[in-house]
Each structure stands twice: as structure tokens, then as C-alpha cells.
Design an enzyme around this catalytic site. Structure first.
Site: not given
Ligand SMILES: NC(=O)c1ccc[n+]([C@@H]2O[C@H](COP(=O)([O-])OP(=O)(O)OC[C@H]3O[C@@H](n4cnc5c(N)ncnc54)[C@H](O)[C@@H]3O)[C@@H](O)[C@H]2O)c1
Length: 468
Positions: A264, A158, A271, A219
Site C-alpha cells: 500500500g 491493548e 500506533c 507492533n
Molecule cells: N488507537 C489505537 O488503535 C490503540 C491501540 C492500542 C493501544 N493504543 C494506545 O492506547 C493509548 C490511548 O490511545 P488512543 O488512541 O485511545 O488515544 P486518544 O488520544 O484517542 O485518547 C486519549 C484520551 O485521553 C484523554 N486524557 C488525556 N489526559 C487525561 C487526563 N489527565 N485525565 C483524563 N483523560 C485524559 C484525552 O482527552 C483523550 O480523550 C495510547 O498509549 C496508544 O498508544 C492505541
């Protein structure tokens, strides 16, 4: 054509993915292990601040295309299922990506799918950012419970940005899909057809490893741009150049581009820092070190340290007992996410140096208060800046531009603004009576802080506690 989708993990990525896939017509169940989060979602609210998201969550929930549950078993009953895994992959103590949440989730899926629906076809889509080789390991876990003809593993990293995540998901620069199964690839094309049909580009890689690595490569490129422009900002201050004009001019070169070119306080967020660390770890394990990526990590840490010194310098070299207001806590505007936010590093350093801190963020006071209860969090800017010796801008929230700065000059103890985002209009601030210090803009640094010897802030001091 409508498809059955389950999204595991309803965080910043999973919730946007689930809501947007429902929005383009799919039937989506979002599952999370956090019952508090699910309670918020089932009441029609969302647990994060993300512009535009609440509306599409509500609309699609009302239309019956989007539901939230902790019942993974029922979600796994669909014969034909696309299951996204979007759980967190934070940094482990050794710098690698901690994949424990991902493999816990995959192991549960494997067991329950074999018990609930041994006949169907499930595509497990790895949406989380994961090191190269992870999809192959996921494949091995599923293989121990399900015949190979009944599942496929797809890498679909993503690229959304928090703060404009819905827009980014619905109008992506590209959708990357890595898989070896023709059946899964056809299904992924169908799933994203409404977006591809609008002209958005689908990049298909036949090696999942390529897809997995694309995310890290993106990234590290973006973080390198930010790291470099911050180094130029420091050089600008030394030689009398202006980094804002410099970045505009170099960004007009299409080979460079204007994005991620704003000087900044140093990059943060959930990330860039963790993905760079995971990339360096991966490269080291492959005996293909990446010195540029390592240098970007070090440069960013150094920049954050220098920004803390800049604040000390602007306050005559000593912040002990000084009252400082931090405006902005999230790692950027448009989100409440404070994971590795520059403000978090800065607060830790300033508290260590004996400063008395107040803070205001339109959406991130609550998560920050969990990390630093000793900071005085205010409900509005005026309360935060009342009787302070300096105001520090740490997040580029639009509302900070429109404040009544003339009035604020009358409530502070010392009219000094240190704008680590170059977000405010220096001339307007000066006309309201403020001394103004920007980043890489020496012509506007009218608070003669350069004359003050910087404090030596030890290198270890500015590493933020993880808010993940
Ligand atoms: N946040 C961003 O901007 C972004 C952008 C691109 C990619 N990513 C990637 O996406 C992934 C998720 O990032 P995020 O920021 O959404 O994380 P986050 O911490 O906001 O969300 C993760 C969710 O997964 C849930 N979870 C954990 N274990 C679980 C399980 N066994 N069953 C069900 N739910 C479970 C947690 O409760 C949490 O709600 C990461 O690998 C991150 O690097 C994040």
C-alpha cells in the site's frame, strides 16, 4: 462477578475498553479531561467513528452500567476499584514516548485516592502503550501517597485495531497481564473472566517489563511485515512480478501468515509509527540498538516518498497546477483517525509541489480540514473528482469499489486512477476508460508512467504534521 471500574481517557482505546467492560457486566465510569468529548458522550453520541461502538455505549448507559464524567474524585471513592489509564502517549520531540499525560493522570489519582479512600484496594491498570519501566515509575508515584497494601500496578497493553475495535476487544487473540501482586492478578482474572471463559487466552507475565515490551514487539513485527511487502511491491514493479499474487502465496505459509501483508501507501496511524520510534529510543537508551526497527522506520518513510514520486510520474513528472482528488484520508478503512495517515503525508507533499487538491473521506473530512484548510473537501466522491487530472485512492473504503466508475470517467478531466491500496478492480477500471496505476502490479499499470523520470522529492518533504 461485577467489579467497579474507572477508565481514565475516553479516546479510541479508553472508550472501547469502558464500553466493552460494561458489556461484560462491570460497573464502569469513564472519565476524560476533554469536556467537549464528555458532552457528546453524555448525550448518547460518540466522538469517534468506530463500527458497533455507539450501540454498546448507548445500551450500557441505558442499563446504568456505563457513565461518563469529569469527576474523578467520585469515581475514586469505590473501596475496591480497578482503574484503567488509557490516555495518549504520543511521540515527544526527541522520539521517545511522551508520558506527560500519563503521569499527570497518575499524580492526580494518587492525591485524590489518598484523600477520598485511604482504606480500600485500587488496581491501577496501565492500558496505554508505555516504554518498559513506566509501570515501576507509576508504582513509585502511588507509593508516595498510598501504603503499598492498598494498591497494585498492572500492565495490560491493548491490541485492538481501529475499525474492528469492539470485535477485537470482545474476541481478543490474547489478553496480556503483567503484575507482581497475587491479589491484583486474581482481580484481573475475575475482570476478564467472561472473555477468558469463551476460550480467549490470558497471558500472565510476572515481570511487568515483559508485558510492557510485548506490545512494542507485536507492533514492530507487524510494521516489519508491511514494510517488507511494500519493498517487494517496488521490486515487483521493476521485474514484472505481481505483489498481490506474491503476498497471497507467501501468506499461505503459516509461519508468515496473511495478515499485514498488503502492499500500500506505507503504514501510518496512531500506533505503528510512534511505537517504533519509542522502541528505538528505548533500545538506544539501554545500549541495545535495534537496527531492524530503525530500518523499518526509514523504509516506510522512503516508501511514502516513492509513492508521491509515483503520482508525479503518472502525471508526466510535474503536478504543479494539476488538479488531484484524494479519496480516503483516514489511515485505514473503518476509522476517522488521521494520525500519521499516509494521505496526510501525501497531501503535504503534493501541496508543496503546487498541486490543487480536492478530497473525500466518508468519516475523516473534518479532522483533515483542520490540518489542511487549503484542500477542497467534498461531500461525495463525484464532487471530489469533478474535472480532476488524477484520482488517488489512499484508504481502502469499501464504497470506493462500488462507485459508478463509468459515470465518473465522464466527469474527470483526465481518466487516471492511481490506486495506492490495490483496492479497485483494474480490469473494470480499464473497461470504464480509466488509465490505472496500482502498487507492485506492473501488468495493470497501463498509464506508462514508468517512462517518465521521477521527480526528486527531497527526503525531508514527506514527514506528516502530527494530528494527535
Ligand atoms: N488507537 C489505537 O488503535 C490503540 C491501540 C492500542 C493501544 N493504543 C494506545 O492506547 C493509548 C490511548 O490511545 P488512543 O488512541 O485511545 O488515544 P486518544 O488520544 O484517542 O485518547 C486519549 C484520551 O485521553 C484523554 N486524557 C488525556 N489526559 C487525561 C487526563 N489527565 N485525565 C483524563 N483523560 C485524559 C484525552 O482527552 C483523550 O480523550 C495510547 O498509549 C496508544 O498508544 C492505541
Amino acid at each position: 462477578m461485577m467489579m467497579n471500574v474507572c477508565v481514565l481517557g475516553t479516546g479510541y482505546v479508553g472508550l472501547v475498553t469502558g464500553a466493552c467492560l460494561a458489556e461484560i457486566g462491570h460497573d464502569v465510569t469513564c472519565v476524560d479531561s476533554d469536556v467537549d468529548k464528555l458532552a457528546v458522550l453524555t448525550h448518547g453520541d460518540i466522538p469517534i467513528f468506530e463500527p458497533g461502538l455507539q450501540k454498546i455505549v448507548q445500551m450500557n448507559a441505558e442499563m446504568g452500567r456505563l457513565r461518563f464524567s469529569d469527576d474523578l474524585r467520585s469515581a475514586l471513592e469505590a473501596e475496591e476499584l480497578v482503574l484503567f489509564v488509557a490516555v495518549g502517549t504520543p511521540t515527544a520531540p526527541d522520539g521517545s514516548a511522551d508520558l506527560s499525560a500519563l503521569f499527570n493522570a497518575v499524580a492526580t489519582v494518587a492525591r485524590q485516592r489518598s484523600a477520598r479512600c485511604p482504606q480500600g484496594f485500587m488496581i491501577l491498570v496501565v492500558k496505554s502503550t508505555v516504554p518498559v519501566g513506566t509501570c515501576k515509575r507509576v508504582q513509585a508515584v502511588l507509593s508516595s501517597h498510598l501504603p503499598g497494601s492498598q494498591f497494585a500496578v498492572v500492565s495490560n497493553p491493548e491490541f485492538l485495531r481501529e475499525g474492528c475495535a469492539v470485535q477485537d476487544f470482545m474476541h481478543p487473540d490474547r489478553i496480556v497481564v503483567g503484575c507482581t501482586s497475587p491479589r491484583a492478578l486474581m482481580a484481573m482474572r475475575r475482570l476478564y473472566a467472561p472473555l477468558i471463559g469463551r476460550g480467549h487466552c490470558l497471558v500472565e507475565t510476572d515481570a511487568v517489563e515483559t508485558s510492557e515490551l510485548i506490545k512494542y514487539a507485536s507492533n514492530v513485527f507487524l510494521a516489519t511485515k508491511i514494510g517488507l511487502i511494500n519493498e517487494f511491491a517496488r521490486l515487483c514493479e521493476a521485474v514484472g512480478a505481481d505483489v498481490v499474487e506474491l503476498s497471497r502465496a507467501i501468506g499461505l505459509d503459516h509461519r508468515i501468515g496473511v495478515h499485514c501483508l498488503v502492499a500500500g501507501p506505507g503504514f501510518g496511524g496512531s500506533c505503528f509509527p510512534k511505537d517504533l520510534r519509542a522502541l528505538v529510543d528505548l533500545a538506544g537508551k539501554q545500549e541495545r540498538p535495534m537496527p531492524i526497527a530503525e530500518a523499518v522506520i526509514a523504509s516506510n518513510a522512503e516508501h511514502k516518498r516513492i509513492m508521491a514520486m509515483k503520482i508525479c510520474g503518472a502525471l508526466d513528472g510535474d503536478v504543479q497546477g494539476m488538479r488531484i482528488a484524494i479519496l480516503g484520508l483516514s489511515f485505514k478503512a473503518g476509522t476517522d483517525d488521521i494520525r500519521e495517515a499516509p494521505a496526510i503525508d501525501l497531501i503535504a507533499t503534493l501541496l508543496d509541489l503546487g498541486a490543487i487538491l480536492s478530497a473525500y473521506d466518508p468519516h475523516a473530512n473534518t479532522p483533515a480540514a483542520r490540518l489542511f484548510p487549503e484542500v477542497d473537501y467534498a461531500a461525495c466522491v463525484e464532487d471530489a473528482v469533478s474535472e480532476v487530472d488524477a484520482i488517488v485512492i489512499m484508504t481502502e473504503w469499501a464504497e470506493f469499489r462500488d462507485l459508478d466508475w463509468e459515470h465518473l470517467a465522464s466527469v474527470v478531466s483526465q481518466p487516471l486512477v492511481i490506486d495506492l491500496r490495490n483496492h479497485l478492480d483494474p480490469e473494470r477500471l480499464a473497461s470504464c476508460g480509466f488509465d490505472y496505476v496500482g502498487v507492485g502490479r506492473p501488468k495493470f499499470n497501463n498509464a506508462a508512467y514508468d517512462a517518465v523520470p521521477f521527480l526528486a522529492i527531497s527526503k525531508g518533504q514527506s514527514s506528516s504534521p502530527s494530528a494527535a
